[in-house]
Design a protein around this motif. Structure first.
Motif, PDB file in Angstrom:
ATOM      1  N   UNK A 148      43.754  51.799  39.316  1.00 41.69           N
ATOM      2  CA  UNK A 148      42.830  51.338  38.274  1.00 41.69           C
ATOM      3  C   UNK A 148      43.496  51.390  36.902  1.00 41.69           C
ATOM      4  N   UNK A 149      44.102  52.536  36.479  1.00 45.13           N
ATOM      5  CA  UNK A 149      44.789  52.531  35.172  1.00 45.13           C
ATOM      6  C   UNK A 149      45.954  51.543  35.105  1.00 45.13           C
ATOM      7  N   UNK A 150      46.706  51.422  36.213  1.00 46.07           N
ATOM      8  CA  UNK A 150      47.829  50.489  36.206  1.00 46.07           C
ATOM      9  C   UNK A 150      47.356  49.051  36.032  1.00 46.07           C
ATOM     10  N   UNK A 151      46.292  48.678  36.743  1.00 45.75           N
ATOM     11  CA  UNK A 151      45.788  47.302  36.663  1.00 45.75           C
ATOM     12  C   UNK A 151      45.225  47.010  35.276  1.00 45.75           C
ATOM     13  N   UNK A 152      44.450  47.945  34.732  1.00 44.72           N
ATOM     14  CA  UNK A 152      43.869  47.724  33.404  1.00 44.72           C
ATOM     15  C   UNK A 152      44.972  47.643  32.354  1.00 44.72           C
ATOM     16  N   UNK A 153      45.967  48.519  32.430  1.00 47.67           N
ATOM     17  CA  UNK A 153      47.064  48.484  31.464  1.00 47.67           C
ATOM     18  C   UNK A 153      47.849  47.191  31.580  1.00 47.67           C
ATOM     19  N   UNK A 174      41.702  46.987  43.989  1.00 44.22           N
ATOM     20  CA  UNK A 174      42.430  47.380  42.777  1.00 44.22           C
ATOM     21  C   UNK A 174      43.939  47.332  42.991  1.00 44.22           C
ATOM     22  N   UNK A 175      44.387  47.672  44.201  1.00 46.73           N
ATOM     23  CA  UNK A 175      45.818  47.515  44.501  1.00 46.73           C
ATOM     24  C   UNK A 175      46.202  46.046  44.362  1.00 46.73           C
ATOM     25  N   UNK A 176      45.387  45.175  44.939  1.00 50.30           N
ATOM     26  CA  UNK A 176      45.679  43.751  44.873  1.00 50.30           C
ATOM     27  C   UNK A 176      45.653  43.197  43.461  1.00 50.30           C
ATOM     28  N   UNK A 177      44.697  43.647  42.655  1.00 50.43           N
ATOM     29  CA  UNK A 177      44.624  43.173  41.264  1.00 50.43           C
ATOM     30  C   UNK A 177      45.910  43.518  40.521  1.00 50.43           C
ATOM     31  N   UNK A 178      46.369  44.745  40.688  1.00 48.25           N
ATOM     32  CA  UNK A 178      47.604  45.153  40.003  1.00 48.25           C
ATOM     33  C   UNK A 178      48.800  44.336  40.495  1.00 48.25           C
ATOM     34  N   UNK A 179      48.926  44.167  41.807  1.00 42.93           N
ATOM     35  CA  UNK A 179      50.059  43.408  42.332  1.00 42.93           C
ATOM     36  C   UNK A 179      49.992  41.941  41.924  1.00 42.93           C
ATOM     37  N   UNK A 180      48.784  41.388  41.860  1.00 42.42           N
ATOM     38  CA  UNK A 180      48.642  40.003  41.421  1.00 42.42           C
ATOM     39  C   UNK A 180      49.054  39.822  39.968  1.00 42.42           C
ATOM     40  N   UNK A 181      48.719  40.787  39.129  1.00 46.28           N
ATOM     41  CA  UNK A 181      49.140  40.718  37.726  1.00 46.28           C
ATOM     42  C   UNK A 181      50.650  40.870  37.591  1.00 46.28           C
ATOM     43  N   UNK A 182      51.264  41.557  38.550  1.00 44.37           N
ATOM     44  CA  UNK A 182      52.721  41.697  38.533  1.00 44.37           C
ATOM     45  C   UNK A 182      53.418  40.418  38.990  1.00 44.37           C
ATOM     46  N   UNK A 186      44.999  41.593  49.665  1.00 42.31           N
ATOM     47  CA  UNK A 186      45.386  40.188  49.603  1.00 42.31           C
ATOM     48  C   UNK A 186      44.438  39.390  48.707  1.00 42.31           C
ATOM     49  N   UNK A 187      43.131  39.621  48.854  1.00 42.08           N
ATOM     50  CA  UNK A 187      42.158  38.878  48.058  1.00 42.08           C
ATOM     51  C   UNK A 187      42.318  39.170  46.572  1.00 42.08           C
ATOM     52  N   UNK A 188      42.414  40.456  46.229  1.00 40.98           N
ATOM     53  CA  UNK A 188      42.568  40.823  44.826  1.00 40.98           C
ATOM     54  C   UNK A 188      43.860  40.293  44.236  1.00 40.98           C
ATOM     55  N   UNK A 189      44.923  40.331  45.024  1.00 40.02           N
ATOM     56  CA  UNK A 189      46.216  39.853  44.558  1.00 40.02           C
ATOM     57  C   UNK A 189      46.186  38.356  44.268  1.00 40.02           C
ATOM     58  N   UNK A 190      45.644  37.593  45.193  1.00 40.80           N
ATOM     59  CA  UNK A 190      45.639  36.133  45.028  1.00 40.80           C
ATOM     60  C   UNK A 190      44.781  35.716  43.842  1.00 40.80           C
ATOM     61  N   UNK A 191      43.602  36.289  43.704  1.00 42.11           N
ATOM     62  CA  UNK A 191      42.696  35.872  42.633  1.00 42.11           C
ATOM     63  C   UNK A 191      43.235  36.245  41.254  1.00 42.11           C
ATOM     64  N   UNK A 192      43.785  37.430  41.104  1.00 49.71           N
ATOM     65  CA  UNK A 192      44.316  37.805  39.795  1.00 49.71           C
ATOM     66  C   UNK A 192      45.575  37.025  39.464  1.00 49.71           C
ATOM     67  N   UNK A 193      46.438  36.782  40.468  1.00 45.34           N
ATOM     68  CA  UNK A 193      47.640  35.982  40.228  1.00 45.34           C
ATOM     69  C   UNK A 193      47.270  34.542  39.885  1.00 45.34           C
ATOM     70  N   UNK A 194      46.235  34.028  40.509  1.00 45.48           N
ATOM     71  CA  UNK A 194      45.782  32.669  40.211  1.00 45.48           C
ATOM     72  C   UNK A 194      45.326  32.558  38.758  1.00 45.48           C
ATOM     73  N   UNK A 212      39.179  42.887  35.253  1.00 43.57           N
ATOM     74  CA  UNK A 212      39.437  43.481  36.570  1.00 43.57           C
ATOM     75  C   UNK A 212      38.220  44.194  37.160  1.00 43.57           C
ATOM     76  N   UNK A 213      37.411  44.826  36.316  1.00 44.53           N
ATOM     77  CA  UNK A 213      36.201  45.480  36.821  1.00 44.53           C
ATOM     78  C   UNK A 213      35.243  44.450  37.404  1.00 44.53           C
ATOM     79  N   UNK A 214      35.048  43.331  36.711  1.00 46.04           N
ATOM     80  CA  UNK A 214      34.184  42.272  37.221  1.00 46.04           C
ATOM     81  C   UNK A 214      34.695  41.699  38.522  1.00 46.04           C
ATOM     82  N   UNK A 215      36.009  41.525  38.626  1.00 50.16           N
ATOM     83  CA  UNK A 215      36.591  40.992  39.850  1.00 50.16           C
ATOM     84  C   UNK A 215      36.375  41.959  41.013  1.00 50.16           C
ATOM     85  N   UNK A 216      36.621  43.247  40.787  1.00 48.51           N
ATOM     86  CA  UNK A 216      36.455  44.242  41.852  1.00 48.51           C
ATOM     87  C   UNK A 216      34.990  44.366  42.261  1.00 48.51           C
TER      88      UNK A 216
END
Length: 260
Positions: free
Chosen positions: A248-253, A154-162, A73-81, A102-106
């Protein structure tokens, strides 16, 4: 210093300053696990019987893992924001490593989680939880917990970018509270109906919670359970490896290519 390390460190500092400037969210995320420990431990503790362990000793590792799973949830919200407010597009125009943000965020989330684990454990000790295993095993439990949190972020970062929208990410992130309920975070899985028990035991949260209970010496490993729970440390490491290898590859891509 490599480009990724230099840029990632800069993004780590930026993320930490971002958290410092939003103390309300930080306070909520740090105090919620303690509140849940007190609520579950004292309200439900007398009504639930856990074979071989007092409920609070059973609960503390489970709550630690449930909190770590909140990294989704945290990763998703911050990356989507960042995407929604145009910050991500501005970062893409800079001559920097595409993995740095994304590395800095994680990494920042990992540091904050490590710091927040200390007061939670102190409260756990105050309500009767004890580390009954060796110091080395306890250190391994904390390391495993942080690895799982890192994987979930990392799951959240990818979902937030989606999702690309902080409101949608907030609503979707709320659904992650269901994940610990379908696991052994709060109750043993051996009393669940067959199909539901299978789902719960293959939930990564169950493997990590069982591993922490084993390493802390709080509860024995179930003898008859799905492989990740019957071999909790190996199962937890396997789950973390799979999650990192996939997300990790999905989020970076996704970060690098934006809408494409």
């Amino acid at each position: 210093m490599s480009t990724l390390a230099y840029d990632g460190t800069a993004m780590l500092g930026r993320q930490l300053r971002r958290m410092r400037n939003n103390p309300g969210l930080l306070i909520i995320t740090q105090t919620m696990p303690v509140s849940m420990l007190l609520f579950f431990g004292y309200v439900f503790g007398s009504a639930l019987a856990v074979p071989g362990a007092a409920y609070r000793s059973f609960l503390v590792p489970g709550l630690l893992v449930a909190t770590a799973a909140g990294g989704v949830m945290t990763g998703m919200f911050q990356s989507a924001q960042d995407v929604h407010r145009g910050v991500t597009d501005r970062f893409r125009t800079l001559p920097m490593s595409r993995a740095a943000v994304p590395v800095g965020q994680a990494a920042a989330d990992l540091l904050v989680t490590a710091a927040g684990t200390v007061p939670f454990l102190l409260v756990g000790l105050a309500v009767g939880w004890r580390v009954e295993g060796s110091v080395l095993d306890a250190a391994g439990a904390v390391a495993l917990l942080l690895l799982f949190r890192f994987s979930c972020v990392w799951i959240g970062i990818h979902l937030g970018l989606l999702t690309r929208n902080e409101e949608a990410a907030g609503q979707l992130g709320g659904a992650t509270f269901l994940l610990p309920l379908l696991s052994s975070a709060y109750i043993p899985t051996d009393g669940l109906p067959g199909g539901l028990r299978t789902v719960a035991e293959w939930n990564p949260i169950s493997a990590v919670a069982t591993a922490l209970r084993d390493l802390f010496g709080n509860a024995p490993v179930p003898e008859e359970a799905a492989w990740p729970v019957a071999h909790p440390v190996a199962g937890s490491l396997a789950w973390c490896a799979v999650l990192l290898a996939v997300f990790v590859p999905l989020a970076v891509r996704r970060y690098a290519h934006g809408k494409r």
